[in-house]
Design an enzyme around this catalytic site. Sequence first.
Site, PDB file in Angstrom:
ATOM      1  N   PHE A  24      21.660   4.624   8.519  1.00  0.00           N
ATOM      2  CA  PHE A  24      22.727   3.999   7.748  1.00  0.00           C
ATOM      3  C   PHE A  24      23.171   4.990   6.688  1.00  0.00           C
ATOM      4  O   PHE A  24      22.479   5.208   5.699  1.00  0.00           O
ATOM      5  CB  PHE A  24      22.203   2.711   7.107  1.00  0.00           C
ATOM      6  CG  PHE A  24      23.292   1.779   6.636  1.00  0.00           C
ATOM      7  CD1 PHE A  24      24.534   1.740   7.238  1.00  0.00           C
ATOM      8  CD2 PHE A  24      23.055   0.921   5.571  1.00  0.00           C
ATOM      9  CE1 PHE A  24      25.520   0.868   6.806  1.00  0.00           C
ATOM     10  CE2 PHE A  24      24.031   0.049   5.121  1.00  0.00           C
ATOM     11  CZ  PHE A  24      25.266   0.020   5.744  1.00  0.00           C
TER      12      PHE A  24
ATOM     13  N   TYR B  12       0.656   5.850  -4.413  1.00  0.00           N
ATOM     14  CA  TYR B  12       0.988   5.723  -2.999  1.00  0.00           C
ATOM     15  C   TYR B  12       0.018   4.781  -2.290  1.00  0.00           C
ATOM     16  O   TYR B  12       0.287   3.604  -2.126  1.00  0.00           O
ATOM     17  CB  TYR B  12       1.004   7.106  -2.326  1.00  0.00           C
ATOM     18  CG  TYR B  12       2.313   7.839  -2.515  1.00  0.00           C
ATOM     19  CD1 TYR B  12       3.506   7.292  -2.061  1.00  0.00           C
ATOM     20  CD2 TYR B  12       2.369   9.084  -3.143  1.00  0.00           C
ATOM     21  CE1 TYR B  12       4.725   7.947  -2.233  1.00  0.00           C
ATOM     22  CE2 TYR B  12       3.575   9.747  -3.316  1.00  0.00           C
ATOM     23  CZ  TYR B  12       4.747   9.173  -2.862  1.00  0.00           C
ATOM     24  OH  TYR B  12       5.943   9.834  -3.041  1.00  0.00           O
TER      25      TYR B  12
ATOM     26  N   LYS C 297       2.345   0.282   3.806  1.00  0.00           N
ATOM     27  CA  LYS C 297       1.824   1.094   4.898  1.00  0.00           C
ATOM     28  C   LYS C 297       0.595   0.449   5.536  1.00  0.00           C
ATOM     29  O   LYS C 297       0.369   0.573   6.759  1.00  0.00           O
ATOM     30  CB  LYS C 297       1.494   2.499   4.404  1.00  0.00           C
ATOM     31  CG  LYS C 297       2.724   3.311   3.985  1.00  0.00           C
ATOM     32  CD  LYS C 297       3.728   3.456   5.102  1.00  0.00           C
ATOM     33  CE  LYS C 297       4.897   4.351   4.727  1.00  0.00           C
ATOM     34  NZ  LYS C 297       5.900   4.450   5.821  1.00  0.00           N
TER      35      LYS C 297
ATOM     36  N   LEU D 261       5.174  15.890   1.775  1.00  0.00           N
ATOM     37  CA  LEU D 261       6.355  16.750   1.768  1.00  0.00           C
ATOM     38  C   LEU D 261       7.240  16.395   0.588  1.00  0.00           C
ATOM     39  O   LEU D 261       7.141  15.301   0.020  1.00  0.00           O
ATOM     40  CB  LEU D 261       7.156  16.560   3.064  1.00  0.00           C
ATOM     41  CG  LEU D 261       6.498  16.983   4.373  1.00  0.00           C
ATOM     42  CD1 LEU D 261       7.355  16.530   5.549  1.00  0.00           C
ATOM     43  CD2 LEU D 261       6.301  18.490   4.423  1.00  0.00           C
TER      44      LEU D 261
END
Length: 405
Positions: free
Chosen positions: A84, A245, A254, A283
């Site tokens: 999108f 995280y 997750k 990353l």
Amino acid sequence: MAVIKPMIRSNICINAHPVGCAKDTENQIEFAIGQKAKKGIKSAKEGGYAPKTVLVLGCSTGYGLSSRITAAFEYGADTIGVSFEKEPTVTKGGTPGWYNNKAFDRAAAKAGLKSATFNMDAFSDECRQTVIDEAKKWGVKFDLVIYSLASPVRTDPDTKVLYKSVIKPIGKPYGGYAIDMITEKLNTLEAQPAEGDDVANTVKVMGGEDWERWIKYLSEAGVLAEGCRSIAYSYIGPKYSQPVYRDGTIGAAKKDLEARAKNIDASLKKIGGGAYVSVNKALVTRSSSVIPIIMLYLGCLFKVQKAAGTHEGCKEQIDRLFRERLYTADKVVPTDDEGRIRIDDLELKPEIQAEIDKHMEAINADNVKEHIDLEGIRKDFLNINGFAVDGVDYEKEITDMTAID
């Protein structure tokens, strides 16, 4: 007519360079073509063990884009991609992913590979039906479905309620140094903990509910091939990133993704396939630049892994995922005890993390350049939006923001 320079606000680049984005995509494609030749990889048409038709949900940047490039240009697959993106006009730029997709489709056509890219909300049932219709029009079934969606919002297709995801720690604040990518100065940032429905909402957006719905719809429509595999991406990371995280809101999402992978796996096993979560390495992303500590960790990681000869970007990670995990000679997918594919193995090697610890503990405002690969993380930071890409003339005026030449 204008010369396009990066516009950076609060450590986020808010514009994109059309030619730079296209060139970066082309560079990834050249890498994939080179790996095919170097490793002797054969497409399914050439008699190799490889995917024939691949669906990539979240195909425009990062791991999703690299997955589509690897499937197409390294393994010879035809691909359908969904993302999108904000479309550009002649005078106003679009999002980086729009240019990446355009460059991919152009290169695929030139290489004789079939591709279709849909600029749609992948969370919507309308998008699911569009993909199903396209697959039936092609007369194909997917033998690989990549789920690589990352979004701040998702509308539940049943209730029409809009949910918003956040990147926050749970229980207590998470703070520390952050580096300004322009001034190179260290600042102290603090992320406040999740409150209210932050965790539940993030799980609703970034968890596995939508992935499960996609596989259900594709299966019921009869467009999944015998032996179809599906992959979603996750991250665990070291102790430095755990609070925000793995132990934070995104981590909760997750974990939901990984739990639902088991349901999807059971469904796909009925047709001889399977579902996997691939845990990848850290990353540089748009979000990582504004989270405390993360960019410094990435700077140390880049420095240490480059010295060890084990540094990988998106394209190297996904190349290894396909070659060493998904499409091995014995056709067995190696996993950890939780059934996850681990491509973060090189990042989390004890000797690598021990060396990173030395740098992280020594960093201060006066010596930061000694302990991190500043140029490396800054280049990746800019490359995401098409800047600092090798082989691009950034002094050349852009007359049409829809063009990638």
